[in-house]
Enzyme design. Structure first.
Site, mmCIF file in Angstrom:
data_model
loop_
_atom_site.group_PDB
_atom_site.id
_atom_site.type_symbol
_atom_site.label_atom_id
_atom_site.label_comp_id
_atom_site.label_asym_id
_atom_site.label_seq_id
_atom_site.Cartn_x
_atom_site.Cartn_y
_atom_site.Cartn_z
ATOM 1 C CE LYS A 1 12.827 -35.023 -51.226
ATOM 2 N NZ LYS A 1 13.006 -34.512 -49.866
ATOM 3 C CD GLN B 1 10.763 -34.048 -46.765
ATOM 4 O OE1 GLN B 1 11.197 -34.867 -47.552
ATOM 5 N NE2 GLN B 1 10.934 -32.749 -46.926
ATOM 6 C CG ASP C 1 18.206 -35.071 -47.332
ATOM 7 O OD1 ASP C 1 18.041 -34.839 -48.546
ATOM 8 O OD2 ASP C 1 17.264 -35.192 -46.518
#
Ligand code: NDP
Length: 297
Positions: free
Chosen positions: A54, A98, A121
């Site tokens: 990412k 994460q 997200d």
């Protein structure tokens, strides 16, 4: 019939290039780069790989990434404190914590502490609600957003099509179903308690498999000419000893004999997820700065 193989790598490269152009426009307009904060707690090797990819993608799109690697024994209060600082930091447009988090933390509480407008997200309940009510301010989870992008590129108008989504997770299945509903598909959500799943799947013009069971969806489950999107990423034993390989939730070769188009694993949905993270981050930056939505995203 042999299905068209949908090239997720090429589609993802296009989205990444558009995100890069939008990030350059943002920098020229505001005098600062688009910023993504990534937070990793502990040393899970798979999570480390995801975060690294990412951050590399961010760099390639000329966005700035701020990385926070915290030890596994970090307290939830300390993590919430970091999230609060990132919420308040004007250089940060997107925050990505994460998952999975260590077991002593409540992931839902941590995600819900993120400012929904920086929740790139798309996991915050506010964004799930915005998606459900059709609010364009929603930041949508990256994987289903990537699936929708592939479907629209393949099929154009989706309205009236029967979509069957196998899987009802908050991260993939449910937002996928909401996106397809917003495109005026007739949507059926299937899960582990669904009766006669093969017959149901055979009714689908669009079949999305997000199950986490290697090659569960067989060729006989696919309606001739259907478009099949395989979200699954499963590592299984390879042909040689101690070697592994990735397979999806769909048995590719059998399904490809029946479907009209199908995503492979790897190289289908997987690359779209990071591309859509860049897309969400640059879109969040534009919204926060009052700029019009970037073109092509
Ligand atoms: P979850 O485990 O959270 O959800 C799986 C879903 O599948 C559940 O709703 C479950 O039903 C359903 N299910 C399980 N077994 C069956 C069955 N036998 N028949 C019908 N339905 C079943 O998984 P995720 O949604 O997080 O992920 C799904 C897959 O997608 C995984 O392979 C994951 O690795 C992959 N993935 C890929 C990403 C990418 O970037 N390409 C990103 C995220 C996920 P129930 O609710 O009843 O238990």
């Amino acid at each position: 019939m042999t299905a068209k193989r949908i090239d997720g790598k090429a589609a993802a490269a296009d989205v990444r290039a558009s995100a890069g152009r939008a990030a350059a426009f943002f920098r020229a307009s505001t005098g600062r780069p688009v910023g993504l904060a990534t937070v990793l707690v502990g040393e899970d090797p798979a999570s480390e790989v995801y975060i690294r990819s990412k951050r590399v993608a961010c760099g390639e799109a000329a966005m700035e990434s701020f990385h926070y690697a915290l030890p596994a024994d970090t307290s939830e209060a300390d993590l919430l404190g970091l999230v609060a600082r990132l919420n308040a930091d004007p250089a940060v447009d997107g925050i990505l914590v994460q998952l999975p988090l260590p077991s002593h933390m409540d992931a839902a509480r941590v995600i819900d502490a993120i400012n929904p407008d920086k929740d790139v997200d798309g996991f915050h309940v506010v964004n799930a609600g915005r998606l459900a009510v059709g609010d364009p301010a929603a930041l949508v989870p990256c994987t289903p957003l990537g699936c929708l992008h592939l479907l629209k590129a393949e099929l154009g108008d989706l309205s009236g099509k029967h979509a069957v989504v196998i899987g009802r997770s908050n991260i993939v299945g449910k937002p996928m179903a909401m996106l397809l509903l917003a495109e005026s598909c007739t949507v059926t959500i299937a899960h582990s308690r669904t009766r006669d799943l093969p017959a149901l799947a055979r009714e689908a013009d669009i079949l999305v498999a997000a199950v986490g069971r290697p090659e569960m969806v067989r060729g006989e489950w696919v309606k001739p000419g259907a478009t099949v999107i395989d979200v699954g990423i499963n590592r299984v034993a390879g042909a040689e000893p101690r070697k592994t390989r990735l397979v999806g939730d769909v048995a590719y070769s059998g399904a490809a004999e029946v479907a009209g188009a199908i995503t492979p694993v790897p190289g289908g949905v997987g690359p779209m997820t990071i591309a859509m993270l860049l897309r969400n981050t640059v879109v969040a930056a534009h919204r926060r700065s009052g700029l019009p939505a970037p073109e092509g995203l």
